[in-house]
Design an enzyme around this catalytic site. Structure first.
Site, PDB file in Angstrom:
ATOM      1  N   CYS A  79      -9.213   3.151  -4.403  1.00 45.58           N
ATOM      2  CA  CYS A  79     -10.178   4.188  -4.768  1.00 45.58           C
ATOM      3  C   CYS A  79      -9.778   4.835  -6.105  1.00 45.58           C
ATOM      4  O   CYS A  79      -9.741   4.147  -7.117  1.00 45.58           O
ATOM      5  CB  CYS A  79     -10.341   5.200  -3.641  1.00 45.58           C
ATOM      6  SG  CYS A  79     -11.833   6.225  -3.803  1.00 45.58           S
ATOM      7  N   HIS A 185     -11.992   1.286   0.673  1.00 41.13           N
ATOM      8  CA  HIS A 185     -10.880   1.847   1.438  1.00 41.13           C
ATOM      9  C   HIS A 185     -10.429   0.847   2.510  1.00 41.13           C
ATOM     10  O   HIS A 185     -11.035   0.797   3.597  1.00 41.13           O
ATOM     11  CB  HIS A 185     -11.293   3.157   2.102  1.00 41.13           C
ATOM     12  CG  HIS A 185     -11.448   4.288   1.146  1.00 41.13           C
ATOM     13  ND1 HIS A 185     -10.394   5.103   0.784  1.00 41.13           N
ATOM     14  CD2 HIS A 185     -12.529   4.730   0.466  1.00 41.13           C
ATOM     15  CE1 HIS A 185     -10.821   6.014  -0.071  1.00 41.13           C
ATOM     16  NE2 HIS A 185     -12.115   5.804  -0.289  1.00 41.13           N
ATOM     17  N   GLU A 187      -7.962   1.101   4.443  1.00 44.02           N
ATOM     18  CA  GLU A 187      -7.493   1.843   5.611  1.00 44.02           C
ATOM     19  C   GLU A 187      -8.635   2.287   6.524  1.00 44.02           C
ATOM     20  O   GLU A 187      -8.393   2.734   7.653  1.00 44.02           O
ATOM     21  CB  GLU A 187      -6.655   3.058   5.181  1.00 44.02           C
ATOM     22  CG  GLU A 187      -7.425   4.227   4.618  1.00 44.02           C
ATOM     23  CD  GLU A 187      -7.803   4.099   3.151  1.00 44.02           C
ATOM     24  OE1 GLU A 187      -8.250   5.105   2.574  1.00 44.02           O
ATOM     25  OE2 GLU A 187      -7.670   2.985   2.586  1.00 44.02           O
TER      26      GLU A 187
END
Length: 203
Positions: A79, A185, A187
């Protein structure tokens, strides 16, 4: 081992949790000294470009990242951590790390099909520009989770590893040598995020 840099801007707990679920050894560090022996570095980021770069320069992290990448360490920016790899950003005036030539640009609602969709948020498919081990085994149609209003515009198309669509195509993954960046992202992207981190560790 993967070293996650915690400089106060990024979803560190979620990244560390996914690395744990991926059975990847990792450590979270907060100082330049913590990077001194790092071979695989994750650079997360949430927030504004200028604030991130100012934090790097105050803490000495900028010099440490350059030193480690010059020594051959692999680096993955996520990001805003991807965006600061660029030369500069429309979001501010600070110079970036300049590890992947290019500029970060803001989505212009006038030039995309859905002007109400800034920021770009949600799951999107990705399309690799060619085979690359970082993206091996990824479910491309499922893609990744995105949340951003700015995107990376590579100066050299050869540094673009993948693109996605948000009214228009944009570079969502970049690479220059062993320096990589992803706008999405991992995650927050379940199995694809796990696979991406495993791929990164194998580089």
């Amino acid at each position: 081992m993967i070293t996650v840099l915690d400089y106060g801007s990024g979803n560190i707990a979620a990244i560390a949790n996914l690395l744990r679920l991926s059975n990847l050894p990792h450590a979270v560090v907060q100082t330049p000294d913590g990077l001194s022996e790092a071979n695989h570095i994750i650079l997360p980021g949430v927030g504004a470009f200028d604030n991130t770069m100012a934090s790097f320069r105050r803490s000495g992290v900028e010099a440490a990242l350059h030193e480690r990448t010059q020594a051959g360490a692999a680096l993955l920016g996520i990001c805003v951590g991807m965006q600061v790899l660029a030369e500069a950003s429309d979001e501010g005036t600070e110079p970036g790390l300049n590890l992947v030539p290019g500029r970060v640009r803001r989505f212009d609602p006038q030039t995309i099909d859905c002007p109400s969709k800034v920021p770009h948020m949600g799951w999107n498919a990705i399309k690799p520009t060619g085979p690359h081990p970082l993206l091996e085994g990824i479910d491309l149609e499922r893609g990744f989770y995105f949340l951003h209003s700015y995107y990376f515009d590579c100066a050299d198309a050869g540094h673009a590893l993948a693109v996605t669509e948000h009214g228009r195509p944009f570079h969502c993954a970049v690479g220059n040598g062993r320096v990589f960046g992803v706008q999405f992202h991992p995650e927050k992207s379940h199995d694809n995020g796990v696979r991406l981190f495993q791929n990164f560790m194998s580089l």
